[in-house]
Scaffold this motif. Structure first.
Motif, PDB file in Angstrom:
ATOM      1  N   GLN A 101       0.630  -1.234  -0.065  1.00 55.48           N
ATOM      2  CA  GLN A 101       0.061  -0.079   0.079  1.00 55.48           C
ATOM      3  C   GLN A 101       0.715   1.158   0.042  1.00 55.48           C
ATOM      4  O   GLN A 101       0.462   2.385   0.428  1.00 55.48           O
ATOM      5  N   SER A 102       2.031   1.299  -0.682  1.00 57.75           N
ATOM      6  CA  SER A 102       2.798   2.301  -0.889  1.00 57.75           C
ATOM      7  C   SER A 102       2.758   2.919  -2.152  1.00 57.75           C
ATOM      8  O   SER A 102       3.372   4.271  -2.149  1.00 57.75           O
ATOM      9  N   GLY A 103       2.191   2.269  -3.200  1.00 57.19           N
ATOM     10  CA  GLY A 103       2.116   2.938  -4.386  1.00 57.19           C
ATOM     11  C   GLY A 103       3.066   2.505  -5.488  1.00 57.19           C
ATOM     12  O   GLY A 103       3.134   3.025  -6.429  1.00 57.19           O
ATOM     13  N   LYS A 104       3.518   1.222  -5.102  1.00 54.88           N
ATOM     14  CA  LYS A 104       4.667   0.855  -6.263  1.00 54.88           C
ATOM     15  C   LYS A 104       3.962   0.494  -7.404  1.00 54.88           C
ATOM     16  O   LYS A 104       4.427   0.739  -8.513  1.00 54.88           O
ATOM     17  N   THR A 105       2.684  -0.279  -7.504  1.00 54.58           N
ATOM     18  CA  THR A 105       2.144  -0.767  -8.865  1.00 54.58           C
ATOM     19  C   THR A 105       1.800   0.729  -9.375  1.00 54.58           C
ATOM     20  O   THR A 105       1.704   0.573 -10.929  1.00 54.58           O
ATOM     21  N   THR A 106       1.195   1.518  -8.702  1.00 53.44           N
ATOM     22  CA  THR A 106       0.717   2.803  -9.520  1.00 53.44           C
ATOM     23  C   THR A 106       1.828   3.410 -10.073  1.00 53.44           C
ATOM     24  O   THR A 106       1.860   3.949 -11.151  1.00 53.44           O
ATOM     25  N   THR A 107       3.060   3.498  -9.195  1.00 49.14           N
ATOM     26  CA  THR A 107       4.241   4.093  -9.961  1.00 49.14           C
ATOM     27  C   THR A 107       4.743   3.352 -11.142  1.00 49.14           C
ATOM     28  O   THR A 107       5.219   4.000 -12.232  1.00 49.14           O
ATOM     29  N   ALA A 108       4.687   2.180 -11.231  1.00 51.41           N
ATOM     30  CA  ALA A 108       5.207   1.189 -12.351  1.00 51.41           C
ATOM     31  C   ALA A 108       4.157   1.577 -13.526  1.00 51.41           C
ATOM     32  O   ALA A 108       4.851   1.554 -14.616  1.00 51.41           O
ATOM     33  N   CYS A 109       2.826   1.565 -13.171  1.00 50.28           N
ATOM     34  CA  CYS A 109       2.090   1.736 -14.471  1.00 50.28           C
ATOM     35  C   CYS A 109       2.292   3.100 -15.127  1.00 50.28           C
ATOM     36  O   CYS A 109       2.058   3.235 -16.295  1.00 50.28           O
ATOM     37  N   ASN A 110       2.314   3.868 -14.273  1.00 53.85           N
ATOM     38  CA  ASN A 110       2.557   5.487 -14.676  1.00 53.85           C
ATOM     39  C   ASN A 110       3.700   5.462 -15.300  1.00 53.85           C
ATOM     40  O   ASN A 110       3.903   6.239 -16.666  1.00 53.85           O
ATOM     41  N   LEU A 111       4.893   4.890 -14.736  1.00 54.28           N
ATOM     42  CA  LEU A 111       6.146   5.193 -15.452  1.00 54.28           C
ATOM     43  C   LEU A 111       6.086   4.309 -16.928  1.00 54.28           C
ATOM     44  O   LEU A 111       6.467   4.866 -18.103  1.00 54.28           O
ATOM     45  N   ALA A 112       5.557   3.352 -17.069  1.00 57.48           N
ATOM     46  CA  ALA A 112       5.240   2.699 -18.454  1.00 57.48           C
ATOM     47  C   ALA A 112       4.644   3.260 -19.367  1.00 57.48           C
ATOM     48  O   ALA A 112       5.087   3.363 -20.405  1.00 57.48           O
ATOM     49  N   LEU A 113       3.376   4.084 -18.905  1.00 57.69           N
ATOM     50  CA  LEU A 113       2.531   4.661 -19.786  1.00 57.69           C
ATOM     51  C   LEU A 113       3.171   5.808 -20.259  1.00 57.69           C
ATOM     52  O   LEU A 113       2.937   6.396 -21.345  1.00 57.69           O
ATOM     53  N   GLY A 114       3.928   6.578 -19.447  1.00 59.56           N
ATOM     54  CA  GLY A 114       4.831   7.826 -19.671  1.00 59.56           C
ATOM     55  C   GLY A 114       5.825   7.584 -20.813  1.00 59.56           C
ATOM     56  O   GLY A 114       6.028   8.221 -21.417  1.00 59.56           O
ATOM     57  N   LEU A 115       6.365   6.413 -20.649  1.00 60.84           N
ATOM     58  CA  LEU A 115       7.356   5.996 -21.431  1.00 60.84           C
ATOM     59  C   LEU A 115       6.647   5.704 -22.754  1.00 60.84           C
ATOM     60  O   LEU A 115       7.296   5.991 -24.018  1.00 60.84           O
ATOM     61  N   GLY A 116       5.590   5.347 -22.871  1.00 60.32           N
ATOM     62  CA  GLY A 116       4.675   5.058 -24.067  1.00 60.32           C
ATOM     63  C   GLY A 116       4.516   6.195 -24.824  1.00 60.32           C
ATOM     64  O   GLY A 116       4.374   6.238 -25.977  1.00 60.32           O
ATOM     65  N   ARG A 117       4.451   7.182 -24.495  1.00 65.36           N
ATOM     66  CA  ARG A 117       4.341   8.871 -24.948  1.00 65.36           C
ATOM     67  C   ARG A 117       5.584   9.235 -25.626  1.00 65.36           C
ATOM     68  O   ARG A 117       5.535  10.095 -26.350  1.00 65.36           O
ATOM     69  N   GLN A 118       6.791   8.356 -25.440  1.00 65.60           N
ATOM     70  CA  GLN A 118       7.958   8.757 -26.140  1.00 65.60           C
ATOM     71  C   GLN A 118       8.230   7.744 -27.293  1.00 65.60           C
ATOM     72  O   GLN A 118       8.536   6.657 -27.170  1.00 65.60           O
ATOM     73  N   ARG A 119       7.693   8.467 -28.433  1.00 65.90           N
ATOM     74  CA  ARG A 119       7.587   7.565 -29.616  1.00 65.90           C
ATOM     75  C   ARG A 119       8.861   6.940 -30.073  1.00 65.90           C
ATOM     76  O   ARG A 119       8.794   5.653 -30.907  1.00 65.90           O
ATOM     77  N   ASP A 120       9.941   7.179 -29.492  1.00 64.44           N
ATOM     78  CA  ASP A 120      11.331   6.622 -29.937  1.00 64.44           C
ATOM     79  C   ASP A 120      11.822   5.568 -28.995  1.00 64.44           C
ATOM     80  O   ASP A 120      12.804   4.806 -29.069  1.00 64.44           O
ATOM     81  N   LEU A 121      10.883   5.106 -28.103  1.00 59.68           N
ATOM     82  CA  LEU A 121      11.309   4.163 -27.068  1.00 59.68           C
ATOM     83  C   LEU A 121      10.394   2.933 -27.107  1.00 59.68           C
ATOM     84  O   LEU A 121       9.358   3.244 -27.540  1.00 59.68           O
ATOM     85  N   ARG A 122      10.855   1.920 -26.550  1.00 56.98           N
ATOM     86  CA  ARG A 122       9.965   0.631 -26.142  1.00 56.98           C
ATOM     87  C   ARG A 122      10.267   0.422 -24.973  1.00 56.98           C
ATOM     88  O   ARG A 122      11.187   0.148 -24.457  1.00 56.98           O
TER      89      ARG A 122
END
Length: 272
Positions: A101-122
């Motif tokens: 209940q510290s927010g680790k999964t929320t952080t992981a999902c936010n980081l993944a989707l944020g990276l998805g907005r970088q079109r040159d990254l996978r």
């Protein structure tokens, strides 16, 4: 007083963190560099796509599917993570916490989707909190095969992984997995991840791991990553918990940084 101790611990972690103690893994990296490069676009496009529901994501505080004021703190985290990992030649990032209940999964999902907005990254996100998986609940999508089938070699990533947009792949559980420590410690799991990295050549692999102090699962898996991000909650994490967690992670891999969640920085501020 608790916040002062946590802040002092964070400052100490920044000053004492080193990269020399845990050099990057070389076997998977060399295979990825020397392996097949042609056809990777086809491999990514062949992954089964699914769409996310922004309104449902926001109920879980996942806000990085589009640029916004709410996404800005995670975008800053994304940039810092990318720069530091590139500087050190790292590709695999664990995200964990001292306690649940510290927010680790929320952080992981936010980081993944944020990276998805970088079109040159996978980027790839793996839900390895196998006793209590929740990424499939965040995304409202259940894969045909669970991640345990992938790690044990029953199916390959082309059958198990799902794709968000063009450049984010997600490997999720269908439900809790029996005896997860054995699975995370197994050399077959390491080999499966090496194959995925070599074939798909992601820029970043994110692993949502269990909280360190509740079982041995994260300890069993940390040998497979280059670095780890620790998520702590200002109104719940005790200094002793953070200190023990940071020390144990530092013994096995590099501590990339610490995310302080739910910190109320003003009279009218809200929890993160």
């Amino acid at each position: 007083m608790a916040m002062e101790k946590l802040q002092a611990a964070l400052d100490k972690a920044r000053k004492t963190r080193t990269t020399a103690a845990h050099p990057p893994r070389t076997a998977a990296n060399s295979r990825a560099v020397s392996g097949q490069t042609r056809g990777q676009d086809d491999l990514w496009q062949a992954l089964e796509p699914f769409t996310v529901n922004p309104r449902h994501l926001e109920t879980h505080r996942v806000v990085t599917h589009a640029a916004s004021e709410a996404a800005a703190p995670f975008d800053i985290l994304r940039t810092k993570v990318l720069l530091q990992m590139r500087q050190n030649g790292w590709k695999r990032l664990a995200i964990t916490s001292p306690m649940p209940q510290s927010g680790k999964t929320t952080t992981a999902c936010n980081l993944a989707l944020g990276l998805g907005r970088q079109r040159d990254l996978r980027a790839m996100l793996f839900d390895l909190d196998l006793r209590d998986p929740s990424v499939h609940e965040f995304f409202e999508t259940t894969p045909q095969h669970g991640i345990d089938a992938l790690l044990t070699g029953q199916v390959d990533f082309a059958q198990q992984g799902l794709r968000i947009g063009d450049n984010v792949a997600v490997s999720m559980s269908r439900g809790p997995v029996a005896d997860p420590t054995r699975l995370l410690l197994d050399e077959q799991t390491a080999e499966a991840l090496d194959r995925i990295e070599a074939e798909y050549a992601p820029d970043l692999m994110i692993f949502d791991l269990p909280s360190v102090l509740v079982n041995d699962d994260t300890r069993a898996f940390l040998k497979n990553v280059d670095c780890a991000l620790i998520v702590i909650r200002a109104d719940a994490t005790h200094y002793s918990q953070f200190n023990t967690c940071e020390r144990e992670i530092g013994e096995q891999t590099n501590v990339l940084g610490v995310v302080l969640n739910a910190y109320r920085y003003g009279a009218n501020s809200k929890s993160a």
